[in-house]
Design an enzyme around this catalytic site. Structure first.
Site, PDB file in Angstrom:
ATOM      1  N   ASP A  74       0.821  -1.210   0.000  1.00 51.16           N
ATOM      2  CA  ASP A  74       0.000   0.000   0.000  1.00 51.16           C
ATOM      3  C   ASP A  74       0.863   1.272   0.000  1.00 51.16           C
ATOM      4  O   ASP A  74       1.785   1.386   0.821  1.00 51.16           O
ATOM      5  CB  ASP A  74      -0.857  -0.042   1.274  1.00 51.16           C
ATOM      6  CG  ASP A  74      -1.996   0.941   1.280  1.00 51.16           C
ATOM      7  OD1 ASP A  74      -2.895   0.791   0.446  1.00 51.16           O
ATOM      8  OD2 ASP A  74      -1.994   1.840   2.136  1.00 51.16           O
ATOM      9  N   GLU A 105       2.128  -0.319  -4.691  1.00 48.02           N
ATOM     10  CA  GLU A 105       1.180   0.714  -5.132  1.00 48.02           C
ATOM     11  C   GLU A 105       1.881   2.066  -5.030  1.00 48.02           C
ATOM     12  O   GLU A 105       2.364   2.442  -3.968  1.00 48.02           O
ATOM     13  CB  GLU A 105      -0.064   0.704  -4.249  1.00 48.02           C
ATOM     14  CG  GLU A 105      -1.133   1.656  -4.777  1.00 48.02           C
ATOM     15  CD  GLU A 105      -2.044   2.264  -3.717  1.00 48.02           C
ATOM     16  OE1 GLU A 105      -3.108   2.761  -4.076  1.00 48.02           O
ATOM     17  OE2 GLU A 105      -1.675   2.260  -2.515  1.00 48.02           O
ATOM     18  N   HIS A 141     -10.175  -1.595  -5.656  1.00 51.04           N
ATOM     19  CA  HIS A 141     -11.163  -1.136  -4.679  1.00 51.04           C
ATOM     20  C   HIS A 141     -11.196   0.386  -4.547  1.00 51.04           C
ATOM     21  O   HIS A 141     -12.010   0.912  -3.792  1.00 51.04           O
ATOM     22  CB  HIS A 141     -10.862  -1.772  -3.318  1.00 51.04           C
ATOM     23  CG  HIS A 141      -9.530  -1.341  -2.791  1.00 51.04           C
ATOM     24  ND1 HIS A 141      -8.341  -1.708  -3.388  1.00 51.04           N
ATOM     25  CD2 HIS A 141      -9.191  -0.529  -1.764  1.00 51.04           C
ATOM     26  CE1 HIS A 141      -7.339  -1.152  -2.728  1.00 51.04           C
ATOM     27  NE2 HIS A 141      -7.825  -0.429  -1.743  1.00 51.04           N
TER      28      HIS A 141
HETATM   29  C1  GLC Z   1      -4.218   2.915  -0.728  1.00 51.55           C
HETATM   30  C2  GLC Z   1      -5.398   1.980  -0.653  1.00 51.55           C
HETATM   31  C3  GLC Z   1      -6.605   2.764  -0.244  1.00 51.55           C
HETATM   32  C4  GLC Z   1      -6.353   3.337   1.127  1.00 51.55           C
HETATM   33  C5  GLC Z   1      -5.063   4.143   1.176  1.00 51.55           C
HETATM   34  C6  GLC Z   1      -4.624   4.345   2.568  1.00 51.55           C
HETATM   35  O1  GLC Z   1      -4.348   3.855  -1.714  1.00 51.55           O
HETATM   36  O2  GLC Z   1      -5.563   1.315  -1.867  1.00 51.55           O
HETATM   37  O3  GLC Z   1      -7.775   2.001  -0.256  1.00 51.55           O
HETATM   38  O4  GLC Z   1      -7.420   4.152   1.497  1.00 51.55           O
HETATM   39  O5  GLC Z   1      -4.000   3.501   0.525  1.00 51.55           O
HETATM   40  O6  GLC Z   1      -4.193   3.143   3.140  1.00 51.55           O
END
Ligand code: GLC
Length: 564
Positions: free
Chosen positions: A206, A264, A336
């Site tokens: 993440d 990510e 998501h």
């Molecule tokens: C990432 C996740 C998202 C979350 C954020 C904070 O972007 O995919 O769903 O809200 O991180 O953890």
């Protein structure tokens, strides 16, 4: 080469709270996933990625973790997790976990200790700062920097216990961990090893390009009309990002085989992604970049503009070329956090939905990279008909709505228009399994309303229909498994200036594939070089009953193959 097994793999993302509810409390759970493993095996995917199932106050649906080594009772327990993992492995699939370590929950014992006093040994595990010099702590504008948080409001929370602020790039219940502190890093690595030893096959990481901050933390650039400034220059791809990931590799993954790691990385550039995914640097296997899901906002997250296909092709073309020699792409339309792609870049009307969903899947999966399928994408699930703000549950939608309407005095209807198109809850409505009440998702009251189109769009109906989106995705996955040119072939974009057709070739040795997708409701002829010869080539896949060579029907996709 065994470690590059993921080049021919397809990953399926499960958002557990919306996948399947086995115990009738309205919330998906591990038992529900176990019950539906055969759906995934039939689809043919190689890897499952689970969004967070750890113990969590659920402020951001589990992306706020209070115990990294336990399962939230909403989802089950460790014993059920082990059963799930065995069920996945028995079917020849792998399972990767979500790793959320830019921040923890404010209810994590680490943070509870950290906030307790200025001299607590864990004080430095998070980012604590005094008020802005000369300002009264806790008053508006006294925050240490002017940054906004992702979910509305400032990125700093005043804490009365010690009279200081802590940093939270997301919600106040998601304090950022201080990766400068080696004890934090060791604790994270130990936790990761614990999961790998338990049998999991890797991690989706993440916002992992936010873990290194630029020191000292300074004000970001303010924009007129915005309540808070954008601090991202201080935390996107910070100076120690590569070093931290390399260290993680050495301390967690080295010596383990058949793993998959994907980071990510909002805002990552091609040049940085080359470094992150260069196998010789030992950082991560692939990254999620965001350029193609930011193509319809014209530089402003709160704007929705119609997709220009040439812009989308420019983005994918750049990424395909950039990572052609070194590194590797991930490929996704959905997750998501994103609205449903058939509603966003396709056409979700009854007339075109099925064709558009298949076309979008075909174009994506035929690129070079590892495709990700988000639950329900294989059914062509659509955005939800949200009416008012009361229909949303997502902390981002609610927080941004409040900030836009109350602080920035925007027109609520305008803000809603954006949320309807973009809101993350579009992706989070329950999975549509069949046409029974609640789409077969739950016998209780689902935590978020089921899309009313479930009587037509559901897994049972699609598994029974050979022409469904489901069976088209099954064929796409099979094609990747069987045709090496899909995996390793080079990529050449055709017709870059065409606003309706997306066309490219893939070549490996003497095998060449031609892929064309019609992103419009018009019938369009693909005017490519060599058109006549291509019309005689083998038609590998299409989504219309009577294909007319290179004359593309509305939302049609074709894949041709020839040997030269
Ligand atoms: C990432 C996740 C998202 C979350 C954020 C904070 O972007 O995919 O769903 O809200 O991180 O953890």
């Amino acid at each position: 080469m065994t470690d590059l097994w993921w080049k021919s793999a397809v990953v399926y993302q499960i958002y557990p709270r919306s996948f399947a509810d086995a115990d009738g409390d309205g919330m998906g759970d591990l038992g529900g996933i176990i019950d539906h493993l055969d759906h995934l095996a039939e689809l043919g995917v190689d890897v499952l990625w689970l969004s967070p199932i750890y113990k969590s106050p659920q402020d951001d649906n589990g992306y706020d973790i209070s115990d990294y080594q336990d399962i939230d009772p909403l989802f089950g327990d460790l014993e059920t997790f082990d059963k799930l993992l065995a069920g996945v492995h028995d079917r020849g699939m792998k399972l990767i976990m979500d790793l959320v370590v830019n921040h923890s929950s404010d209810e994590h014992p680490w943070f509870v200790e950290s906030r307790s006093s200025k001299d607590n040994p864990k004080r430095d595990w998070y980012w604590w700062r005094p008020a802005r010099p000369g300002m009264e702590p806790g008053t508006p504008g006294a925050e240490p920097t002017n940054w906004g948080s992702a979910f509305g409001g400032p990125a700093w929370q005043y804490d009365e216990t010690t009279g200081e602020y802590y940093l939270h790039l997301f919600s106040p219940k998601q304090p950022d961990l201080n990766w400068e502190n080696p004890e934090v890093r060791e604790a994270v690595y130990a936790m990761m090893r614990w999961w790998l030893d338990r049998g999991v096959d890797g991690f989706r990481m993440d916002v992992i390009n936010m873990i290194s901050k630029v020191l000292p933390l300074t004000d970001g650039r303010a924009t007129a009309g915005a309540a808070y400034a954008d601090g991202s220059a201080s935390y996107i791809n910070g100076p120690r990002n590569h070093e931290f990931l390399r260290e993680m590799y050495d301390k967690v993954f080295a010596g383990r085989t058949e793993m998959l790691t994907v980071g990510e990385m909002p805002g990552v550039t091609v040049d940085e992604a080359i470094k992150f995914t260069d196998q010789d640097r030992h950082e991560v296997d692939m990254v999620f970049q965001f350029d193609h899901v930011w193509a319809d906002r014209g530089g402003d997250p709160w704007k929705v503009i119609p997709l220009q296909l040439t812009v989308l092709k420019g983005i994918f073309g750049r990424w395909q070329a950039g990572l052609a020699e070194v590194g590797w792409n991930s490929l996704y339309w959905n997750n998501h956090d994103q609205p449903r792609v058939v509603s966003r870049y396709g056409d979700d009307s009854p007339e075109h939905r099925v064709a558009a969903a298949k076309m979008l899947g075909t174009v994506l999966h035929l690129h070079r990279g590892t495709p990700y399928v988000y639950q329900g994408e294989e059914l062509g699930m659509t955005n939800f008909p949200f009416r008012t703000i009361a229909d949303f549950r997502d902390i981002e939608a609610l927080g941004q709505f409040r900030q836009a309407v109350e602080l920035e005095k925007k027109n609520p209807e305008d803000v809603l228009t954006v949320l309807r198109a973009r809101g993350r809850d579009n992706a989070r409505t329950p999975m549509q399994w069949d046409d029974s009440p609640n789409a077969g998702f739950s016998s209780g009251t689902p935590w978020l309303a089921v899309n009313p189109n479930y009587p037509e769009i559901n897994a049972a109906a699609e598994r029974a229909d050979p022409d469904s989106v489901f069976h088209h995705y099954r064929k796409l996955i099979q094609l990747r498994h069987e045709e090496p040119a899909v995996v390793d072939g080079d990529f050449t974009m055709l017709l870059p200036a065409d606003e309706r057709l997306y066309a490219f070739t893939r070549r490996l040795g003497d095998t060449e594939l031609l892929v064309i997708g019609n992103f419009s409701g018009d019938t369009v002829r693909a005017e490519i070089d060599d058109a006549i010869a291509w019309e005689d080539a083998e038609l590998v896949l299409t989504n219309v009953a009577e294909p007319q060579g290179l004359t593309m029907a509305p939302w049609q996709a074709v894949v041709y193959r020839r040997t030269t």
